[in-house]
Enzyme design. Structure first.
Site, PDB file in Angstrom:
ATOM      1  N   ASN A   7       0.860  -1.171  -0.041  1.00 54.99           N
ATOM      2  CA  ASN A   7      -0.117  -0.099   0.039  1.00 54.99           C
ATOM      3  C   ASN A   7       0.939   1.191   0.032  1.00 54.99           C
ATOM      4  OD1 ASN A   7      -1.611   2.192   0.580  1.00 54.99           O
ATOM      5  ND2 ASN A   7      -2.789   1.194   2.508  1.00 54.99           N
ATOM      6  N   ARG A  71      -2.664  -1.850  -3.298  1.00 57.91           N
ATOM      7  CA  ARG A  71      -4.226  -1.026  -3.018  1.00 57.91           C
ATOM      8  C   ARG A  71      -3.855   0.258  -3.970  1.00 57.91           C
ATOM      9  NH1 ARG A  71      -5.112   3.186   1.696  1.00 57.91           N
ATOM     10  NH2 ARG A  71      -7.225   3.707   1.019  1.00 57.91           N
ATOM     11  N   HIS A 160     -12.787   3.763   0.059  1.00 56.11           N
ATOM     12  CA  HIS A 160     -12.801   2.715   1.136  1.00 56.11           C
ATOM     13  C   HIS A 160     -13.849   1.507   0.764  1.00 56.11           C
ATOM     14  CE1 HIS A 160     -12.446   6.327   4.261  1.00 56.11           C
ATOM     15  NE2 HIS A 160     -11.372   5.998   4.138  1.00 56.11           N
ATOM     16  N   HIS A 188     -17.075   3.523   7.924  1.00 54.51           N
ATOM     17  CA  HIS A 188     -15.745   3.463   8.180  1.00 54.51           C
ATOM     18  C   HIS A 188     -15.195   4.645   8.629  1.00 54.51           C
ATOM     19  CE1 HIS A 188     -11.555   2.183   6.700  1.00 54.51           C
ATOM     20  NE2 HIS A 188     -11.270   3.633   6.844  1.00 54.51           N
ATOM     21  N   LEU A 189     -14.748   4.790   9.798  1.00 55.14           N
ATOM     22  CA  LEU A 189     -14.594   5.759  10.443  1.00 55.14           C
ATOM     23  C   LEU A 189     -13.104   5.912  11.145  1.00 55.14           C
ATOM     24  CD1 LEU A 189     -17.778   6.103  13.066  1.00 55.14           C
ATOM     25  CD2 LEU A 189     -17.399   7.233  10.642  1.00 55.14           C
ATOM     26  N   GLY A 190     -12.037   6.563  10.199  1.00 58.30           N
ATOM     27  CA  GLY A 190     -10.623   6.519  10.315  1.00 58.30           C
ATOM     28  C   GLY A 190     -10.151   7.854  10.378  1.00 58.30           C
ATOM     29  N   ARG A 221     -10.819  16.877   7.097  1.00 58.43           N
ATOM     30  CA  ARG A 221     -11.726  17.268   6.048  1.00 58.43           C
ATOM     31  C   ARG A 221     -12.831  17.518   6.381  1.00 58.43           C
ATOM     32  NH1 ARG A 221     -10.726  11.692   3.127  1.00 58.43           N
ATOM     33  NH2 ARG A 221      -8.330  11.631   3.614  1.00 58.43           N
ATOM     34  N   ARG A 265      -8.994  10.968  19.863  1.00 56.89           N
ATOM     35  CA  ARG A 265      -8.502  10.570  21.218  1.00 56.89           C
ATOM     36  C   ARG A 265      -8.544  12.034  21.962  1.00 56.89           C
ATOM     37  NH1 ARG A 265      -4.454   6.320  19.093  1.00 56.89           N
ATOM     38  NH2 ARG A 265      -4.379   8.126  17.510  1.00 56.89           N
ATOM     39  N   GLY A 311     -10.096   2.904  12.664  1.00 58.37           N
ATOM     40  CA  GLY A 311      -9.836   3.675  14.074  1.00 58.37           C
ATOM     41  C   GLY A 311     -10.728   4.192  15.056  1.00 58.37           C
ATOM     42  N   ILE A 312     -11.553   5.093  14.634  1.00 58.81           N
ATOM     43  CA  ILE A 312     -12.624   5.605  15.502  1.00 58.81           C
ATOM     44  C   ILE A 312     -13.696   4.671  15.749  1.00 58.81           C
ATOM     45  CG2 ILE A 312     -14.249   7.363  15.905  1.00 58.81           C
ATOM     46  CD1 ILE A 312     -12.373   9.414  14.255  1.00 58.81           C
ATOM     47  N   GLU A 314     -13.739   1.321  15.706  1.00 58.50           N
ATOM     48  CA  GLU A 314     -13.780   0.135  16.454  1.00 58.50           C
ATOM     49  C   GLU A 314     -12.999   0.637  17.963  1.00 58.50           C
ATOM     50  OE1 GLU A 314     -10.488  -1.882  14.352  1.00 58.50           O
ATOM     51  OE2 GLU A 314     -11.452  -1.614  12.458  1.00 58.50           O
ATOM     52  N   ASN A 315     -12.736   1.770  17.978  1.00 57.95           N
ATOM     53  CA  ASN A 315     -12.187   2.202  19.539  1.00 57.95           C
ATOM     54  C   ASN A 315     -13.033   3.112  20.226  1.00 57.95           C
ATOM     55  OD1 ASN A 315      -9.633   0.873  19.509  1.00 57.95           O
ATOM     56  ND2 ASN A 315      -9.200   1.917  17.953  1.00 57.95           N
ATOM     57  N   GLU A 344      -8.588  -4.396   5.427  1.00 58.05           N
ATOM     58  CA  GLU A 344      -8.364  -3.992   3.940  1.00 58.05           C
ATOM     59  C   GLU A 344      -7.272  -5.060   3.151  1.00 58.05           C
ATOM     60  OE1 GLU A 344      -8.664  -0.024   5.153  1.00 58.05           O
ATOM     61  OE2 GLU A 344      -9.110   0.294   3.201  1.00 58.05           O
TER      62      GLU A 344
HETATM   63  P1  ADP Z   1      -6.560   5.346   8.681  1.00 55.09           P
HETATM   64  O1  ADP Z   1      -7.860   6.081   8.011  1.00 55.09           O
HETATM   65  O2  ADP Z   1      -5.316   6.311   8.370  1.00 55.09           O
HETATM   66  O3  ADP Z   1      -6.190   4.093   8.310  1.00 55.09           O
HETATM   67  P2  ADP Z   1      -7.228   4.791  11.228  1.00 55.09           P
HETATM   68  O4  ADP Z   1      -8.532   3.756  10.701  1.00 55.09           O
HETATM   69  O5  ADP Z   1      -5.839   3.993  11.898  1.00 55.09           O
HETATM   70  O6  ADP Z   1      -7.028   5.656  10.419  1.00 55.09           O
HETATM   71  O7  ADP Z   1      -8.018   5.712  12.278  1.00 55.09           O
HETATM   72  C1  ADP Z   1      -7.154   6.711  12.838  1.00 55.09           C
HETATM   73  C2  ADP Z   1      -7.941   7.402  13.729  1.00 55.09           C
HETATM   74  O8  ADP Z   1      -8.509   6.507  14.832  1.00 55.09           O
HETATM   75  C3  ADP Z   1      -7.064   8.470  14.594  1.00 55.09           C
HETATM   76  O9  ADP Z   1      -7.184   9.859  13.997  1.00 55.09           O
HETATM   77  C4  ADP Z   1      -7.817   8.534  15.941  1.00 55.09           C
HETATM   78  O10 ADP Z   1      -8.799   9.642  15.878  1.00 55.09           O
HETATM   79  C5  ADP Z   1      -8.711   7.225  15.886  1.00 55.09           C
HETATM   80  N1  ADP Z   1      -8.360   6.392  16.953  1.00 55.09           N
HETATM   81  C6  ADP Z   1      -7.657   5.419  17.133  1.00 55.09           C
HETATM   82  N2  ADP Z   1      -7.335   4.685  18.193  1.00 55.09           N
HETATM   83  C7  ADP Z   1      -8.189   5.279  18.940  1.00 55.09           C
HETATM   84  C8  ADP Z   1      -8.894   4.930  20.245  1.00 55.09           C
HETATM   85  N3  ADP Z   1      -8.305   4.255  21.108  1.00 55.09           N
HETATM   86  N4  ADP Z   1      -9.787   6.026  20.851  1.00 55.09           N
HETATM   87  C9  ADP Z   1     -10.263   6.772  19.893  1.00 55.09           C
HETATM   88  N5  ADP Z   1      -9.946   7.152  18.715  1.00 55.09           N
HETATM   89  C10 ADP Z   1      -9.020   6.250  18.197  1.00 55.09           C
END
Ligand code: ADP
Length: 366
Positions: A7, A71, A160, A188-190, A221, A265, A311-312, A314-315, A344
């Site tokens: 990637n 990718r 995505h 999909h919340l990253g 964005r 975070r 990232g968001i 899942e966490n 992915e």
């Molecule tokens: P990408 O889109 O670059 O693949 P990710 O899916 O890794 O990104 O998501 C990144 C985002 O996830 C970070 O900006 C952060 O805001 C959020 N994130 C990651 N871990 C946590 C956590 N433990 N708690 C809250 N937000 C988190």
């Protein structure tokens, strides 16, 4: 038998090696701070070295790698699914450089570097846009002169796609129901955020558009915006297109509203301390997700499940819980709200394997 997934982004090359028989990852890493196009070749060499370094318990020969999956962000209307890379395919990807200037050129540099470093190993391109190619015209055509679509390709493509497809398939397994009979909304919340309406396994709408700027609020964005704001900024503030692009892509979203950070975070931490703008950024973020769940339920004439990932997604289960609670009066308890971790790279490896098995590998060699 191993499949390597590459990637290449604007300044890094991520890699992951999969054992396809076990359907699992055996090594992964990143080569970062790539500053120019020619450096991708060096990055791929570094990856090859790392993968064969016995000190790291690596594979003995790169010959074990039977296929490489890349990718690629933008495949436009030409690529509706994963595709074996040929010279024509490279030319086809190049055609979409203008629609994804930050993403497609590095992917191409990675493909070229792999062709050089791993001669004879079949390579596959897996596109972020491909999954959304099933959208009907009334969800991908914008309300602007039709000619702009026909002549310049100005339409909704969505991104995505690999992640939306992966979590939708996984959710169907979790729900023990066939994907072809489900109405699913995926979020999909990253760093980038997008949602998709997946009707009977096919994407019928998604929040990102011509570029990944449209739709949900993201880290930096802006997402949905009145397009007249752009003209307003040009006229009133004398901003150039480059500057506007920069502000909307890099200084907006969670960062722009909170004035604190693009990282969820930090937003959560500041919210707990009572910061009103962090709270506002969070509220806008969640509000848009809710709005699109409602819109997509209407688009699909029903809803079975809403999936949160990346990232968001899942966490931060709080986001899923707020959306579920607020929408319960509409959907009742029948609609499931689930967190499903995305992968992915694994899907890219599976697509790559499927294509090369079809074309190159005899059954005994699997
Ligand atoms: P990408 O889109 O670059 O693949 P990710 O899916 O890794 O990104 O998501 C990144 C985002 O996830 C970070 O900006 C952060 O805001 C959020 N994130 C990651 N871990 C946590 C956590 N433990 N708690 C809250 N937000 C988190």
């Amino acid at each position: 038998m191993k499949i390597l997934v590459i990637n290449c982004g604007s300044s890094s090359a991520k890699y992951e090696l999969f054992d396809v028989k076990k359907d699992c990852s055996v090594a992964r890493g990143i080569v970062d701070r790539i500053s120019k196009k020619s450096a991708y070749s060096k990055a791929i060499k570094t990856i090859e070295k790392r993968l064969t370094d016995p000190k790291k318990g690596a594979i003995k020969f790169t010959g074990e790698i039977k296929g490489i999956g890349h990718r690629v962000v933008h495949g436009g209307e030409d690529f509706k699914k994963a595709t074996l890379i040929t010279n024509d395919v490279i030319e086809g990807i190049k055609k979409y450089n203008k629609l994804a200037p930050l993403h497609n050129p590095p992917a191409l540099a990675g493909i070229r570097a792999c062709l050089k470093n791993f001669p004879g190993i079949p390579q596959v391109a897996v596109f972020d846009t491909a999954f959304h190619q099933t959208m009907p015209d009334y969800s991908f055509v914008y309300g602007i002169p039709y000619d702009l679509y026909k002549r310049h390709g100005v339409r909704r493509y969505g991104f995505h796609g690999t992640s939306h497809r992966y979590v939708a398939e996984k959710a169907a397994k979790i729900l023990k129901r066939p994907l072809t009979k489900l109405k699913i909304v995926t979020a999909h919340l990253g760093n980038g955020c997008s949602m998709a309406a997946i009707l009977n396994g096919k994407s019928v709408d998604t929040t990102m558009g011509l570029t990944p700027l449209e739709g949900l609020l993201m880290g930096t964005r802006c997402g949905d915006l009145d397009p007249a704001i752009v003209a307003f900024l040009i006229e009133k503030k004398k901003w150039t297109p480059t500057h506007i692009n920069n502000v909307l892509n890099k200084r907006s979203g969670l960062l722009g509203i909170s004035g604190i950070s693009n990282d969820m975070r930090d937003i959560l931490r500041e919210m707990k301390r009572g910061n009103a703008r962090a709270r506002l950024a969070f509220n806008i973020f969640v509000y848009r997700i809710k709005k699109y769940v409602g819109a997509y339920a209407a688009a699909m004439k029903g809803l079975d499940a809403v999936i949160f990932t990346a990232g968001i997604g899942e966490n931060v289960p709080a986001i899923k819980n707020i959306v579920a609670k607020d929408l319960r009066p509409i959907f009742g308890r029948r609609v499931k709200f689930l967190i499903v971790p995305t992968n992915e790279e694994l899907l890219i490896a599976r697509d790559t394997y499927r294509l090369i098995v079809k074309k190159y590998i005899s059954k005994g060699d699997k």
